[in-house]
Enzyme design. Structure first.
Site, PDB file in Angstrom:
ATOM      1  N   ARG A 196       0.810  -1.232   0.000  1.00 27.46           N
ATOM      2  CA  ARG A 196       0.000   0.000   0.000  1.00 27.46           C
ATOM      3  C   ARG A 196       0.838   1.275   0.000  1.00 27.46           C
ATOM      4  O   ARG A 196       0.510   2.231  -0.695  1.00 27.46           O
ATOM      5  CB  ARG A 196      -0.901   0.023   1.243  1.00 27.46           C
ATOM      6  CG  ARG A 196      -2.168  -0.751   1.053  1.00 27.46           C
ATOM      7  CD  ARG A 196      -3.105  -0.571   2.214  1.00 27.46           C
ATOM      8  NE  ARG A 196      -4.349  -1.276   1.914  1.00 27.46           N
ATOM      9  CZ  ARG A 196      -5.327  -1.492   2.780  1.00 27.46           C
ATOM     10  NH1 ARG A 196      -5.213  -1.051   4.015  1.00 27.46           N
ATOM     11  NH2 ARG A 196      -6.410  -2.125   2.435  1.00 27.46           N
TER      12      ARG A 196
ATOM     13  N   GLU B  21      -8.552   0.385  16.999  1.00 27.27           N
ATOM     14  CA  GLU B  21      -7.592   1.210  16.247  1.00 27.27           C
ATOM     15  C   GLU B  21      -6.923   2.279  17.103  1.00 27.27           C
ATOM     16  O   GLU B  21      -5.857   2.781  16.764  1.00 27.27           O
ATOM     17  CB  GLU B  21      -8.297   1.819  15.026  1.00 27.27           C
ATOM     18  CG  GLU B  21      -7.302   2.378  14.024  1.00 27.27           C
ATOM     19  CD  GLU B  21      -7.933   2.789  12.709  1.00 27.27           C
ATOM     20  OE1 GLU B  21      -8.990   2.245  12.336  1.00 27.27           O
ATOM     21  OE2 GLU B  21      -7.356   3.666  12.057  1.00 27.27           O
TER      22      GLU B  21
ATOM     23  N   SER C 226      -7.463  -5.478  11.053  1.00 23.49           N
ATOM     24  CA  SER C 226      -7.825  -4.584  12.153  1.00 23.49           C
ATOM     25  C   SER C 226      -9.076  -5.041  12.892  1.00 23.49           C
ATOM     26  O   SER C 226      -9.135  -4.959  14.121  1.00 23.49           O
ATOM     27  CB  SER C 226      -7.998  -3.165  11.655  1.00 23.49           C
ATOM     28  OG  SER C 226      -8.755  -3.172  10.486  1.00 23.49           O
ATOM     29  N   LEU C 227     -10.059  -5.528  12.169  1.00 23.72           N
ATOM     30  CA  LEU C 227     -11.280  -5.978  12.852  1.00 23.72           C
ATOM     31  C   LEU C 227     -10.967  -7.183  13.730  1.00 23.72           C
ATOM     32  O   LEU C 227     -11.427  -7.288  14.873  1.00 23.72           O
ATOM     33  CB  LEU C 227     -12.374  -6.299  11.827  1.00 23.72           C
ATOM     34  CG  LEU C 227     -12.862  -5.083  11.026  1.00 23.72           C
ATOM     35  CD1 LEU C 227     -13.908  -5.481  10.009  1.00 23.72           C
ATOM     36  CD2 LEU C 227     -13.424  -4.020  11.958  1.00 23.72           C
TER      37      LEU C 227
END
Ligand SMILES: Cc1cc2nc3c(=O)[nH]c(=O)nc-3n(C[C@H](O)[C@H](O)[C@H](O)COP(=O)(O)OP(=O)(O)OC[C@H]3O[C@@H](n4cnc5c(N)ncnc54)[C@H](O)[C@@H]3O)c2cc1C
Length: 334
Positions: A90, A173, A189-190
């Protein structure tokens, strides 16, 4: 337990909603908590650039399915930058897109050949966002720009979600558990939020005293409507500054400018909510200035390589950040 989410909205272009503007990190830091890795901010390379705030996403799955990135001259630029082209990490793709946009050539995700007429069925959400802006992705390239998407840094927690402050746990987060390193992989992240929330519930169980009713403290006249902060000129200025000077590509000069302007915004600020937001911005800028290398979500044009002596995490309290900011300002004026 602090679970106030990320900080994308500290930046002018982001996929994050207003609520994610870093208030949790700021609150914890002002209460004395150790903040870890604040400089690691992840940009998503292909937010749809149609002037919406937050910016809708052109999901990575489009590139996974063969969509390519081109500039306004139709030139495919990612293959010049990385052997994996559009499927590079990314941060690499974000810098590729950033450079094209900055050079005035623009960046576009061309899905017309790889996905074409299957677009509405395969990617209905992206399709709807594009069509609402008058772009038909079946036949037209989608204008894109990098947008802040995720914060790897945050309030330092241990394996049980405990912070450095007694009685304060944190999950999601807002934390820096260390799970994501300097560059989170999509979709972790979840999972992280769920795993640590469950561990915290176990850890807290039976430790809390019987709750007593207490009065709320005086909020010094703060209007609790977040929109009044969101729309305020200082907040807009801060978001522009973060994108300009603490964004995809950073330099010492830009970071010093950010630290200077953040101090000025802080000096004139009278609002509690905005104080938390500014504190988070300061922590990111100071940590980014300290890290004289490039790694993961942190890229310094003046130190573009990874350096072995920086193969470690950043741990920062607000008091340390303020001392470092003052030292940087002194060195600059000397
Ligand atoms: C467009 C988009 C797509 C994503 N896709 C994925 C994906 O596919 N997979 C994945 O793993 N992750 C994804 N992420 C990241 C993921 O959604 C977030 O990391 C995750 O939702 C964070 O959860 P959280 O519980 O920590 O915070 P949130 O879900 O943001 O919840 C935080 C809550 O705290 C509240 N809050 C904030 N400040 C205050 C305050 N001062 N007082 C009171 N309340 C406050 C907010 O209003 C909010 O309700 C995506 C993110 C975005 C923006």
């Amino acid at each position: 337990m602090l679970c106030s989410g990320g900080l994308g909205h500290l930046y002018a272009v982001t996929t994050n909603p207003w609520e994610a503007c870093g208030q949790g990190v700021g609150m914890a830091a002002r209460a004395g908590a150790i903040i870890a890795d604040p400089e690691f901010v992840q940009f998503h390379p292909t937010a749809i650039d149609i002037g919406k705030d937050p910016a809708p996403l052109a999901t990575e799955a489009l590139r996974g399915d063969g969509a390519i990135l081109v500039n306004s001259k139709g030139r495919r630029f990612m293959l010049d930058i990385h052997p994996d082209g559009e499927l590079a990490p990314r941060d690499v793709v974000s810098r590729g897109v950033f450079d094209e946009v900055k050079a005035g050539r623009g960046a576009f995700l061309d899905c017309t050949k790889a996905i074409g007429k299957h677009f509405p069925d395969m990617f209905p959400t992206v399709y709807a966002s594009c069509m609402a802006a008058g772009i038909d992705p079946v036949t037209q390239p989608i204008p894109v720009a990098p947008a802040v998407h995720y914060h790897m840094g945050g309030v330092l927690t241990d394996g049980e979600g405990r912070t450095s402050i007694d009685g304060l746990w944190a999950a999601g987060e807002v934390t820096s558990t260390g799970v994501h390193g300097a560059n989170r992989l999509a979709s972790n992240s979840l999972l992280e939020a769920v795993v640590f929330a469950a561990r915290i519930a176990e850890n807290i169980k039976g430790t809390l005293p019987t709750p007593k009713l207490t009065e709320w403290g005086d909020n010094a006249g703060e209007n609790d409507d977040p929109v009044t902060v969101e729309d305020s000129p200082p907040f807009k200025r801060l978001r522009g500054l973060m994108s300009e000077c603490v964004g995809v590509v950073r330099t010492r000069e830009g970071l010093l400018q950010a630290i200077r302007e953040i101090a000025e915004l802080e000096r004139v600020n009278t609002r509690l909510r905005f104080a938390n937001i500014i504190t988070t911005a300061k922590l990111i800028a100071v940590a980014a200035l300290q890290r004289t290398e490039s790694r993961g979500g942190h890229f310094r044009a003046d130190c573009p390589e990874e350096r072995p002596e920086w193969q470690r995490r950043t741990y920062l309290t607000l008091a340390q950040a303020e001392r470092l900011a003052a030292e940087a300002a002194e060195t600059e004026s000397a």
